[in-house]
Design a protein around this motif. Structure first.
Motif, short mmCIF file in Angstrom:
data_model
loop_
_atom_site.label_atom_id
_atom_site.label_comp_id
_atom_site.label_asym_id
_atom_site.label_seq_id
_atom_site.Cartn_x
_atom_site.Cartn_y
_atom_site.Cartn_z
N TYR A 184 9.05 8.55 -3.72
CA TYR A 184 7.73 8.80 -4.31
C TYR A 184 6.68 8.68 -3.22
O TYR A 184 6.65 7.70 -2.46
N ALA A 185 5.81 9.68 -3.10
CA ALA A 185 4.75 9.69 -2.10
C ALA A 185 3.39 9.75 -2.79
O ALA A 185 3.22 10.44 -3.79
N ASP A 186 2.43 8.99 -2.26
CA ASP A 186 1.11 8.92 -2.89
C ASP A 186 0.04 8.84 -1.81
O ASP A 186 0.14 8.03 -0.89
N PHE A 187 -0.99 9.67 -1.93
CA PHE A 187 -2.11 9.66 -0.99
C PHE A 187 -3.42 9.76 -1.75
O PHE A 187 -3.58 10.60 -2.64
N VAL A 188 -4.36 8.86 -1.42
CA VAL A 188 -5.71 8.90 -1.96
C VAL A 188 -6.67 8.84 -0.78
O VAL A 188 -6.60 7.92 0.04
N LEU A 189 -7.57 9.80 -0.67
CA LEU A 189 -8.51 9.87 0.45
C LEU A 189 -9.35 8.59 0.53
O LEU A 189 -9.93 8.15 -0.47
N GLY A 190 -9.38 7.98 1.71
CA GLY A 190 -10.17 6.78 1.90
C GLY A 190 -9.43 5.49 1.63
O GLY A 190 -9.95 4.40 1.87
N VAL A 191 -8.19 5.60 1.14
CA VAL A 191 -7.36 4.43 0.86
C VAL A 191 -6.24 4.38 1.89
O VAL A 191 -5.63 5.41 2.19
N PRO A 192 -5.95 3.20 2.46
CA PRO A 192 -4.88 3.11 3.47
C PRO A 192 -3.57 3.72 2.96
O PRO A 192 -3.15 3.48 1.83
N THR A 193 -2.95 4.52 3.81
CA THR A 193 -1.71 5.18 3.44
C THR A 193 -0.57 4.18 3.33
O THR A 193 -0.45 3.27 4.15
N ILE A 194 0.23 4.34 2.29
CA ILE A 194 1.38 3.45 2.10
C ILE A 194 2.66 4.23 2.38
O ILE A 194 2.68 5.46 2.34
N ASP A 195 3.72 3.49 2.69
CA ASP A 195 5.01 4.13 2.94
C ASP A 195 5.56 4.74 1.66
O ASP A 195 5.17 4.36 0.55
#
Length: 258
Positions: free
Chosen positions: A184-195
């Motif tokens: 599962y991949a998740d990206f939110v602009l302005g939030v630190p990227t998680i593995d």
């Protein structure tokens, strides 16, 4: 019909609605009597798959089952309905009719006096995202049956989250990778990227998987054709899939023997 406790969760994109629902599910001992429904996701039910992998006892209602949703409430103790930010708040009335529910809004701490504040009975502090970002474009793609090399996936996700295909404000996906895992991949602009998060699903090591995988991207001026082409370039051939799967099975067998 005995009506269960219904909680409707809404909020802006990326603020943590699904995360909050998962927190509530971890607190309950009656998860086998829980229904989860997120309307409007079409053929890319990413949050549903992620939640069901962590809580297999929860009954996840698919988009195709929306018309039968009310009839499935019998015997359930709790129901969580997650409204994507792309749905109007009044859409819940069309789904539930006259049934009563608790309204919960998961919102960034700095947001005040929004339509969610007027609507919700309970406000939950979510991720402190930038609410000034305009999201006027969405690209969704199911990738069922495709297997991706993990190194290529990492490179693609980096490019996607760093503006190579337009201004991406939110992206999430589930991918089958070469060693049989589902990520599962998740990206939110302005939030630190998680593995990437490995979903609690069996490794698939026999041919092309038929379980769900797919990608959803929100943003502005997205180069949809470039996203599609780059993603396709990451797909492995039948021969490469078979080779990877044989290698993983050998490694797993050696670990079992030891």
């Amino acid at each position: 019909m005995n009506v269960p406790m219904i909680t409707v969760v809404a909020g802006v994109s990326g603020c943590g609605k699904t995360h909050w629902i998962c927190q509530q599910l971890r607190k309950t001992s009656a998860a086998e009597n829980v229904i989860y429904f997120s309307p409007g996701t079409g053929n890319v039910p990413i949050d549903q798959i992620r939640l069901n992998a962590e809580f297999p006892e929860v009954k996840v209602v698919s988009e195709q089952q929306e018309l039968e949703f009310l009839s499935q409430l019998t015997g359930s103790e709790m129901v969580y309905i997650e409204l994507g930010f792309y749905l109007e708040l009044k859409a819940i009335e069309q789904i539930l009719g006259n049934l009563s529910y608790q309204s919960v809004a998961v919102l960034p701490p700095h947001l005040e006096d929004s339509e969610y504040h007027v609507w919700a009975e309970k406000i939950v502090k979510g991720i402190n995202i930038d609410t000034n970002i305009t999201q006027n474009q969405i690209w969704r793609a199911p990738t069922i049956g495709q297997v991706i090399d993990e190194e290529s996936l990492n490179e693609f996700w980096y490019e996607l989250s760093h503006g190579a295909y337009g201004k991406v404000s939110r992206a999430k996906g589930i991918f089958d990778v070469a060693d049989g895992r589902s990520l599962y991949a998740d990206f939110v602009l302005g939030v630190p990227t998680i593995d990437f998060l490995e979903l609690d699903l069996p490794r698939h090591l026999e041919g092309r998987p038929q379980r769900f995988s797919g990608l959803e991207v929100w943003g502005q001026k997205l180069d949809e054709s470039a996203i599609k082409q780059t993603l396709q370039d990451c797909y492995l051939s039948d021969g490469a899939i078979a080779q990877y799967q044989e290698q993983v099975k050998q490694i797993l067998n050696e670990e079992t023997i030891q």
